[in-house]
Design a protein around this motif. Structure first.
Motif, PDB file in Angstrom:
ATOM      1  N   ALA A   1       0.828  -1.205   0.000  1.00  0.00           N
ATOM      2  CA  ALA A   1       0.000   0.000   0.000  1.00  0.00           C
ATOM      3  C   ALA A   1       0.867   1.262   0.000  1.00  0.00           C
ATOM      4  O   ALA A   1       0.580   2.223  -0.721  1.00  0.00           O
ATOM      5  N   ALA A   2       1.935   1.243   0.801  1.00  0.00           N
ATOM      6  CA  ALA A   2       2.842   2.398   0.842  1.00  0.00           C
ATOM      7  C   ALA A   2       3.538   2.574  -0.498  1.00  0.00           C
ATOM      8  O   ALA A   2       3.716   3.702  -0.983  1.00  0.00           O
ATOM      9  N   CYS A   3       3.941   1.467  -1.108  1.00  0.00           N
ATOM     10  CA  CYS A   3       4.607   1.532  -2.416  1.00  0.00           C
ATOM     11  C   CYS A   3       3.654   2.077  -3.479  1.00  0.00           C
ATOM     12  O   CYS A   3       4.052   2.891  -4.318  1.00  0.00           O
ATOM     13  N   MET A   4       2.400   1.643  -3.443  1.00  0.00           N
ATOM     14  CA  MET A   4       1.420   2.108  -4.425  1.00  0.00           C
ATOM     15  C   MET A   4       1.136   3.604  -4.249  1.00  0.00           C
ATOM     16  O   MET A   4       1.022   4.348  -5.235  1.00  0.00           O
ATOM     17  N   THR A   5       1.055   4.057  -3.002  1.00  0.00           N
ATOM     18  CA  THR A   5       0.835   5.489  -2.750  1.00  0.00           C
ATOM     19  C   THR A   5       1.992   6.309  -3.308  1.00  0.00           C
ATOM     20  O   THR A   5       1.781   7.346  -3.953  1.00  0.00           O
ATOM     21  N   TRP A   6       3.217   5.845  -3.062  1.00  0.00           N
ATOM     22  CA  TRP A   6       4.393   6.547  -3.593  1.00  0.00           C
ATOM     23  C   TRP A   6       4.364   6.567  -5.120  1.00  0.00           C
ATOM     24  O   TRP A   6       4.641   7.582  -5.755  1.00  0.00           O
ATOM     25  N   TYR A   7       4.025   5.447  -5.717  1.00  0.00           N
ATOM     26  CA  TYR A   7       3.962   5.310  -7.183  1.00  0.00           C
ATOM     27  C   TYR A   7       2.959   6.305  -7.769  1.00  0.00           C
ATOM     28  O   TYR A   7       3.265   7.005  -8.740  1.00  0.00           O
TER      29      TYR A   7
ATOM     30  N   LYS B   1       7.842  -1.968  -8.515  1.00  0.00           N
ATOM     31  CA  LYS B   1       7.465  -2.142  -7.109  1.00  0.00           C
ATOM     32  C   LYS B   1       8.678  -2.429  -6.232  1.00  0.00           C
ATOM     33  O   LYS B   1       8.822  -1.843  -5.144  1.00  0.00           O
ATOM     34  N   SER B   2       9.571  -3.319  -6.659  1.00  0.00           N
ATOM     35  CA  SER B   2      10.730  -3.659  -5.826  1.00  0.00           C
ATOM     36  C   SER B   2      11.676  -2.468  -5.699  1.00  0.00           C
ATOM     37  O   SER B   2      12.266  -2.249  -4.631  1.00  0.00           O
ATOM     38  N   GLU B   3      11.822  -1.680  -6.760  1.00  0.00           N
ATOM     39  CA  GLU B   3      12.654  -0.472  -6.712  1.00  0.00           C
ATOM     40  C   GLU B   3      12.086   0.536  -5.721  1.00  0.00           C
ATOM     41  O   GLU B   3      12.820   1.147  -4.930  1.00  0.00           O
ATOM     42  N   ILE B   4      10.768   0.720  -5.748  1.00  0.00           N
ATOM     43  CA  ILE B   4      10.105   1.652  -4.832  1.00  0.00           C
ATOM     44  C   ILE B   4      10.259   1.174  -3.394  1.00  0.00           C
ATOM     45  O   ILE B   4      10.568   1.960  -2.489  1.00  0.00           O
TER      46      ILE B   4
END
Length: 248
Positions: A76-82, A205-208
């Motif tokens: 969820a945090a990664c998606m928000t950043w993306y 996703k893995s980079e984020i």
């Protein structure tokens, strides 16, 4: 220099040894001393916890692994950043831009350049067709010979403040203010935009996650160092903060 950390002196010899590691810093002496103070605090904490095996770097690494708890970034945090930073993950985005540079020199102080730049910008707002002519007349950049043209720019090819502006302007748009960078003052116009392709979330996703984990680790380590500084008796130096290569 008369600096001590919980009664342990940091002598001039140690500072001289540390200085070469901070040559690129704005204030090498300050950075070197801060680094030594923080390393001393961390090693003292390692001693207090009876963590005595290995060299100093290994002991500090083991201490931080034990004492600094870093939450991992979830999906969820990664998606928000993306979603909030889509431009970072857009491939192939380009702009065709031109500029007029007013370079700061000893013979041309900033305020004089600013007045000249604002006058030229006002003229261009009234007569945009004169851009190439005025670039040739005023610009201190070699691009002035070709009407101020910088060609096609992709992200990462210019200084951050210039990039932030040109990728925000619309096609054909003239920036309504002078842009200040380390090169001087710029009048900027975007002539054409080439839309990029947003990379799929799964591809980045893995980079984020790795980026967010590094940021979280730096914040947690920074907070831990502040706690140590606050609990310590440090003489001969005011530690405004715990900024250090240790937390980079």
């Amino acid at each position: 220099m008369g600096i001590s950390v919980n009664g342990v002196e940091i002598d001039d010899v140690a500072i001289e040894r540390e200085l070469p590691h901070h040559r690129e810093a704005g204030n090498p002496l300050k950075e070197a001393v801060h680094e030594l103070v923080l390393r001393t605090l961390l090693l003292q904490q390692a001693d207090a916890l009876d963590m005595r095996g290995g060299d100093d770097d290994a002991r500090i690494e083991a201490l931080l692994a034990l004492q600094v708890k870093v939450p991992k970034a979830d999906e969820a945090a990664c998606m928000t950043w993306y979603r909030n930073n889509a431009q970072r993950y857009t491939s192939g985005e380009m702009v065709e831009a031109r500029h007029i540079l007013f370079q700061v020199t000893p013979g041309a102080p900033l305020e004089l350049l600013r007045a000249t730049g604002e006058a030229v910008l006002e003229e261009l707002q009234a007569h945009p067709e004169r851009f190439a002519e005025l670039a040739g007349q005023y610009s201190n950049c070699s691009s002035g010979k070709v009407g101020g043209s910088l060609g096609q720019l992709s992200r990462g090819q210019s200084v951050p403040e210039f990039e932030e502006l040109v990728f925000r302007l619309g096609e054909g748009e003239l920036a309504g203010r002078l842009l200040e960078t380390r090169f001087g003052l710029h009048i900027v116009q975007v002539l054409r935009r080439v839309a990029g392709r947003l990379l799929p979330f799964d591809a980045v996703k893995s980079e984020i996650a790795a980026y967010l984990d590094r940021q979280s680790s730096q914040r947690a380590t920074h907070q831990y160092l502040h706690i140590l500084v606050g609990q310590a008796q440090i003489e001969g130096l005011s530690m405004e903060g715990a900024d250090s290569p240790l937390v980079q």
